[in-house]
Design a protein around this motif. Structure first.
Motif, mmCIF file in Angstrom:
data_model
loop_
_atom_site.group_PDB
_atom_site.id
_atom_site.type_symbol
_atom_site.label_atom_id
_atom_site.label_comp_id
_atom_site.label_asym_id
_atom_site.label_seq_id
_atom_site.Cartn_x
_atom_site.Cartn_y
_atom_site.Cartn_z
ATOM 1 N N ASN A 127 1.566 1.894 3.501
ATOM 2 C CA ASN A 127 2.358 2.562 2.465
ATOM 3 C C ASN A 127 2.368 4.083 2.605
ATOM 4 O O ASN A 127 3.133 4.754 1.920
ATOM 5 C CB ASN A 127 1.827 2.191 1.080
ATOM 6 N N MET A 128 1.522 4.599 3.479
ATOM 7 C CA MET A 128 1.446 6.049 3.660
ATOM 8 C C MET A 128 2.628 6.514 4.511
ATOM 9 O O MET A 128 2.680 6.284 5.714
ATOM 10 C CB MET A 128 0.132 6.438 4.339
ATOM 11 N N LYS A 129 3.604 7.164 3.865
ATOM 12 C CA LYS A 129 4.788 7.660 4.548
ATOM 13 C C LYS A 129 4.739 9.169 4.773
ATOM 14 O O LYS A 129 5.404 9.685 5.658
ATOM 15 C CB LYS A 129 6.052 7.296 3.754
ATOM 16 N N VAL A 206 0.753 8.245 -9.376
ATOM 17 C CA VAL A 206 1.391 7.512 -8.282
ATOM 18 C C VAL A 206 2.565 8.318 -7.742
ATOM 19 O O VAL A 206 3.545 8.551 -8.447
ATOM 20 C CB VAL A 206 1.871 6.125 -8.750
ATOM 21 N N TYR A 207 2.444 8.730 -6.482
ATOM 22 C CA TYR A 207 3.528 9.385 -5.761
ATOM 23 C C TYR A 207 3.859 8.481 -4.571
ATOM 24 O O TYR A 207 3.047 8.377 -3.648
ATOM 25 C CB TYR A 207 3.119 10.780 -5.280
ATOM 26 N N PRO A 208 5.003 7.801 -4.610
ATOM 27 C CA PRO A 208 5.320 6.836 -3.546
ATOM 28 C C PRO A 208 5.190 7.439 -2.154
ATOM 29 O O PRO A 208 5.742 8.501 -1.861
ATOM 30 C CB PRO A 208 6.778 6.456 -3.844
ATOM 31 N N GLY A 209 4.427 6.747 -1.319
ATOM 32 C CA GLY A 209 4.272 7.164 0.066
ATOM 33 C C GLY A 209 3.279 8.275 0.294
ATOM 34 O O GLY A 209 3.055 8.673 1.445
ATOM 35 N N ARG A 210 2.631 8.784 -0.777
ATOM 36 C CA ARG A 210 1.673 9.879 -0.636
ATOM 37 C C ARG A 210 0.281 9.413 -1.075
ATOM 38 O O ARG A 210 0.138 8.408 -1.767
ATOM 39 C CB ARG A 210 2.124 11.100 -1.425
ATOM 40 N N LEU A 211 -0.730 10.175 -0.664
ATOM 41 C CA LEU A 211 -2.113 9.737 -0.841
ATOM 42 C C LEU A 211 -2.509 9.620 -2.311
ATOM 43 O O LEU A 211 -2.361 10.559 -3.087
ATOM 44 C CB LEU A 211 -3.058 10.713 -0.134
#
Length: 261
Positions: A127-129, A206-211
């Motif tokens: 999920n880490m973008k 929650v920040y999509p794709g961030r730690l």
């Protein structure tokens, strides 16, 4: 010509003509009845051949039906699951998370030696973008240690705004201990890794794709091997230790002694 024909012959021709007319009328009525019955038949029982881009559509088709006389070039409407990804590149709205490699994630609460250098190494999940360019590592003392004059937990910085490109860090437990305090043996310690750009206060958002904030509980132990040659050896790594193997001969000797007794 009809005047020259006998009366019987004229009557036979007339009867034949009537029969032909009756047959034609019956055929027309039958065709009309069949058409009416077909029109009244439920749609789910009619055999219609409708094509979808040259192929026969099925019940599982997720696109609109295109008839043969439809010359439009409209594209099928996309479903909600095919919506565009967020700006961070994550397609499922989940934040990225750390997956520990050292100590291995199979060790839920690892043991770290006091006055040693602890090696930390990690990777990221799928999920880490947008991996962090810089990270901050914080420690938390066990329960009972609080910030002076408050009841808030006692935190300290192990590392602040360091490069995250190598996905590794070595923590010096001597120079990077809480100011004014000494690390002691025991459980209840916690280690946090966050994205420096997101910051501590927002690290659990929650920040999509961030730690998303990573937390590792751990314990501290003190090796006295250098002082007494007893106990835990110096630089011993309990997180990678395996159970000692018992020699087979020793087992056989012990069994023989028990038998003789």
């Amino acid at each position: 010509m009809f005047g020259l024909m006998p009366a019987f012959s004229r009557m036979a021709l007339f009867a034949l003509a009537v029969l032909v007319m009756v047959a034609q009328i019956s055929a027309s009525a039958g065709a009309a009845a069949a058409a009416a019955a077909a029109a009244a038949e439920p749609l789910n029982k009619r055999q219609l051949q409708i094509t979808l881009n040259g192929a026969t559509p099925t019940a599982d088709s997720g696109f609109g039906i295109s008839l043969d006389n439809d010359d439009s070039n409209d594209s099928p409407t996309k479903t909600s699951s095919e919506s565009k990804p967020s700006s961070s590149g994550s397609s499922n709205g989940q934040p990225g998370r750390i997956v520990m490699k050292t100590p291995p994630r199979s060790v839920e609460s690892p043991l770290f030696e006091i006055a040693s250098k602890v090696k930390l190494q990690w990777d990221y999940d799928d999920n880490m973008k947008k991996p962090p360019s810089k990270i901050t590592i914080r420690g938390q003392m066990p329960e009972g240690y609080t910030q002076p004059g408050t009841t808030k937990p006692l935190y300290w910085y192990i590392a602040q705004n360091v490069s995250a490109s190598g996905k590794a860090y070595t923590w010096d437990t001597i120079t990077q201990s809480p100011p004014g305090y000494t690390l002691r043996e025991g459980t209840g310690y916690k280690l946090f890794i966050i994205d420096s750009d997101i910051g501590w206060d927002n690290s659990t958002h929650v920040y999509p794709g961030r730690l998303f904030q990573f937390m590792l509980p751990f314990s501290m132990y003190n090796s006295r091997y250098a002082q007494t040659n007893d106990g835990v050896p110096k630089n011993y790594n309990p997180n990678a230790a395996s159970r000692p193997k018992i020699a087979r001969a020793s087992v056989l000797v012990a069994a023989a002694i028990v038998f003789l007794l």
